[in-house]
Enzyme design. Structure first.
Site, PDB file in Angstrom:
ATOM      1  N   HIS A   9      19.180  52.999  14.577  1.00 58.57           N
ATOM      2  CA  HIS A   9      17.958  53.632  14.048  1.00 58.57           C
ATOM      3  C   HIS A   9      18.321  54.380  12.772  1.00 58.57           C
ATOM      4  O   HIS A   9      19.343  55.064  12.726  1.00 58.57           O
ATOM      5  CB  HIS A   9      17.400  54.611  15.089  1.00 58.57           C
ATOM      6  CG  HIS A   9      16.043  55.153  14.755  1.00 58.57           C
ATOM      7  ND1 HIS A   9      15.846  56.136  13.813  1.00 58.57           N
ATOM      8  CD2 HIS A   9      14.814  54.847  15.230  1.00 58.57           C
ATOM      9  CE1 HIS A   9      14.540  56.401  13.735  1.00 58.57           C
ATOM     10  NE2 HIS A   9      13.896  55.639  14.576  1.00 58.57           N
ATOM     11  N   CYS A  42      12.686  51.644  11.222  1.00 59.82           N
ATOM     12  CA  CYS A  42      11.660  52.662  11.480  1.00 59.82           C
ATOM     13  C   CYS A  42      10.947  52.973  10.173  1.00 59.82           C
ATOM     14  O   CYS A  42      11.528  53.574   9.264  1.00 59.82           O
ATOM     15  CB  CYS A  42      12.323  53.908  12.059  1.00 59.82           C
ATOM     16  SG  CYS A  42      11.160  55.235  12.417  1.00 59.82           S
ATOM     17  N   HIS A  85       9.842  50.019  14.494  1.00 59.79           N
ATOM     18  CA  HIS A  85       9.076  51.242  14.756  1.00 59.79           C
ATOM     19  C   HIS A  85       8.034  51.365  13.658  1.00 59.79           C
ATOM     20  O   HIS A  85       8.392  51.337  12.475  1.00 59.79           O
ATOM     21  CB  HIS A  85       9.978  52.480  14.675  1.00 59.79           C
ATOM     22  CG  HIS A  85      10.840  52.687  15.867  1.00 59.79           C
ATOM     23  ND1 HIS A  85      11.610  53.820  16.035  1.00 59.79           N
ATOM     24  CD2 HIS A  85      11.036  51.927  16.973  1.00 59.79           C
ATOM     25  CE1 HIS A  85      12.266  53.732  17.193  1.00 59.79           C
ATOM     26  NE2 HIS A  85      11.937  52.594  17.770  1.00 59.79           N
ATOM     27  N   ASP A 108       5.418  54.353  16.643  1.00 54.47           N
ATOM     28  CA  ASP A 108       6.347  55.483  16.708  1.00 54.47           C
ATOM     29  C   ASP A 108       5.513  56.755  16.886  1.00 54.47           C
ATOM     30  O   ASP A 108       4.437  56.697  17.474  1.00 54.47           O
ATOM     31  CB  ASP A 108       7.222  55.465  15.442  1.00 54.47           C
ATOM     32  CG  ASP A 108       8.576  56.115  15.676  1.00 54.47           C
ATOM     33  OD1 ASP A 108       8.778  56.710  16.742  1.00 54.47           O
ATOM     34  OD2 ASP A 108       9.435  56.036  14.790  1.00 54.47           O
ATOM     35  N   HIS A 109       5.980  57.857  16.388  1.00 54.24           N
ATOM     36  CA  HIS A 109       5.258  59.117  16.609  1.00 54.24           C
ATOM     37  C   HIS A 109       3.763  58.991  16.323  1.00 54.24           C
ATOM     38  O   HIS A 109       3.366  58.275  15.410  1.00 54.24           O
ATOM     39  CB  HIS A 109       5.808  60.208  15.678  1.00 54.24           C
ATOM     40  CG  HIS A 109       7.274  60.420  15.814  1.00 54.24           C
ATOM     41  ND1 HIS A 109       7.979  61.218  14.962  1.00 54.24           N
ATOM     42  CD2 HIS A 109       8.171  59.942  16.705  1.00 54.24           C
ATOM     43  CE1 HIS A 109       9.260  61.225  15.322  1.00 54.24           C
ATOM     44  NE2 HIS A 109       9.398  60.451  16.370  1.00 54.24           N
ATOM     45  N   TYR A 121       4.754  62.341  20.785  1.00 50.77           N
ATOM     46  CA  TYR A 121       4.724  61.322  21.842  1.00 50.77           C
ATOM     47  C   TYR A 121       3.573  61.505  22.843  1.00 50.77           C
ATOM     48  O   TYR A 121       3.754  61.350  24.046  1.00 50.77           O
ATOM     49  CB  TYR A 121       6.082  61.251  22.548  1.00 50.77           C
ATOM     50  CG  TYR A 121       7.113  60.550  21.678  1.00 50.77           C
ATOM     51  CD1 TYR A 121       7.138  59.158  21.591  1.00 50.77           C
ATOM     52  CD2 TYR A 121       8.010  61.270  20.891  1.00 50.77           C
ATOM     53  CE1 TYR A 121       8.050  58.504  20.770  1.00 50.77           C
ATOM     54  CE2 TYR A 121       8.928  60.623  20.064  1.00 50.77           C
ATOM     55  CZ  TYR A 121       8.937  59.233  20.015  1.00 50.77           C
ATOM     56  OH  TYR A 121       9.829  58.588  19.201  1.00 50.77           O
TER      57      TYR A 121
HETATM   58  C1  CS2 Z   1      12.583  59.240  16.898  1.00 52.31           C
HETATM   59  C2  CS2 Z   1      14.048  59.312  17.269  1.00 52.31           C
HETATM   60  O1  CS2 Z   1      11.804  58.018  15.107  1.00 52.31           O
HETATM   61  C3  CS2 Z   1      12.085  57.983  16.290  1.00 52.31           C
HETATM   62  O2  CS2 Z   1      11.963  56.957  16.927  1.00 52.31           O
HETATM   63  O3  CS2 Z   1      11.699  59.634  17.865  1.00 52.31           O
HETATM   64  O4  CS2 Z   1      14.237  60.264  18.228  1.00 52.31           O
HETATM   65  C4  CS2 Z   1      14.725  58.056  17.720  1.00 52.31           C
HETATM   66  O5  CS2 Z   1      14.328  57.747  19.007  1.00 52.31           O
HETATM   67  C5  CS2 Z   1      16.225  58.127  17.724  1.00 52.31           C
HETATM   68  O6  CS2 Z   1      16.691  58.616  16.533  1.00 52.31           O
HETATM   69  C6  CS2 Z   1      16.855  56.785  18.008  1.00 52.31           C
HETATM   70  O7  CS2 Z   1      18.184  56.896  18.329  1.00 52.31           O
HETATM   71 MN    MN Z   2      11.632  55.672  14.812  1.00 54.93          MN
END
Ligand code: CS2
Ligand code: MN
Length: 346
Positions: free
Chosen positions: A198, A236, A263, A308-309, A322
């Site tokens: 990630h 991401c 993501h 994602d978020h 989340y």
């Molecule tokens: C976050 C991170 O952007 C995301 O997905 O919520 O916490 C992510 O899960 C970690 O960095 C992955 O190792």
């Molecule tokens: Mn992410």
């Protein structure tokens, strides 16, 4: 692509029953949360989680994350034992049907924000990062503690861990990452597991700690360490997208088959280095989500994807980033775009 949704286990306010009602969501992304970083996840524990998820008609093929112990990132002699444990985790997860393992290589802190409940103009709230605030923060004072962080070093241990990083340059971090990959990728290959790093969030050094998984050039350098189907990326959009020089559709076209996990998150970059998270809809932020999904379609993406978020909307409270509602809207938006792109193509 396979639509998935992150679930934090029995303590999550969002339940598997909630998630299974989001149309199009096939799988759960989860992890074992009550085993300290660096230890082995037993087959029984993994099986218990897998059964819970599968009993609800959902699949469990993606783990996010198997955290990497700080001693591995620091390149300390004790990394040998932690890497052995990591390999065992890959084997155990592989045996239990896990196809993708997401992890990151950020020193000490995972995703970092200055505010967890930034009020957006529509009355909802979201995570935000104001560089003027973060630049003045001293993590040692403990004024900031975010839900994504591993704090197993304890309150007094943080200073100690930070001190250990004093002499670690970004080149040292690259060396330690390479060492780690050379050890674990062959095991992942044997197990048919795809490792998916990630990116750093945000993708620049914070609190004087190096961060290296930040842009196209570094992603390429990372992939060149070991050319293997088991050495790939979690792309991401929200993490990389806060740096205006990161062109997400271009990166997707470039890295194509090396992306095992996508993501999708939108962000509003109101100033280079400062941003708020926003709804997934392109017009709400700086990223063009249709262009991003179009790039995935072009490269024939068949991997896992998840919203994602999300924001907190409709009065929902819970784990920052989340909640249920906004991520569910995000999933539907993505599925709508995907269905349309496929119809138009055919
Ligand atoms: C976050 C991170 O952007 C995301 O997905 O919520 O916490 C992510 O899960 C970690 O960095 C992955 O190792
Ligand atoms: Mn992410």
């Amino acid at each position: 692509m396979k639509m998935t949704f992150r679930w934090y286990g029995d303590d999550d306010k969002v339940t598997l029953d909630n998630i299974r009602q989001i149309p199009g969501v096939e799988g759960i992304v989860s992890a074992i949360y009550d085993i300290p970083v660096g230890e082995v996840w037993s087959l029984e524990k993994i099986k218990e989680l897998k059964d819970k998820i599968e009993n609800k008609g959902l699949t469990f093929e993606v783990v996010e994350s198997v955290p990497v112990h700080e001693d591995i990132k620091l390149g300390l002699p004790s990394r040998v034992e932690y890497i052995e444990n990591y390999k065992q985790n890959i084997r155990n997860l592989g045996k239990m049907g896990i196809k993708v393992i997401c992890y990151n290589f950020m020193p000490v802190f995972d995703w970092t924000r200055s505010v967890l409940e930034y009020q957006l103009s529509d009355g909802s709230n979201a995570l935000a990062y104001d560089k003027n605030i973060v630049d003045k923060m001293d993590p040692k004072t403990g004024e900031l503690s975010l839900p994504g962080w591993d704090t197993s070093y304890g309150k007094n241990g943080l200073g100690e861990v930070l001190d250990k990083y004093k002499d670690i340059s970004s080149e040292n971090l690259w060396e330690n990452l390479s060492y780690f990959l050379r050890e674990i990728i062959p095991v992942a290959e044997e197990e048919g597991v795809k490792m998916a790093i990630h990116p750093d969030d945000p993708p620049w050094p914070i609190f004087g700690l190096p961060r290296i998984i930040t842009n196209a050039e570094n992603l390429e350098r990372f992939l060149n360490i070991i050319d293997s189907p088991s050495n790939g990326l979690t792309l991401c959009s929200g993490s990389l997208g806060v740096s205006c020089s990161n062109d997400l559709p271009k990166m997707i076209r470039k890295f194509g088959k090396k992306i095992h996990f996508a993501h999708i998150r939108n962000v509003n970059n109101y100033e280079e280095g400062s941003f708020t998270e926003v709804a997934h809809l392109s017009k709400c932020g700086s990223l063009d989500i249709v262009e991003i999904l179009k790039a995935y379609q072009e490269v024939g993406f068949e991997g896992y994807i998840r919203p994602d978020h999300g924001r907190m909307i409709w009065g929902e409270t819970g784990r920052p980033g989340y909640g249920l509602y906004d991520r569910a809207l995000g999933a539907m938006y993505m599925l709508g775009i995907w269905e349309t792109l496929n119809k138009v193509k055919n």
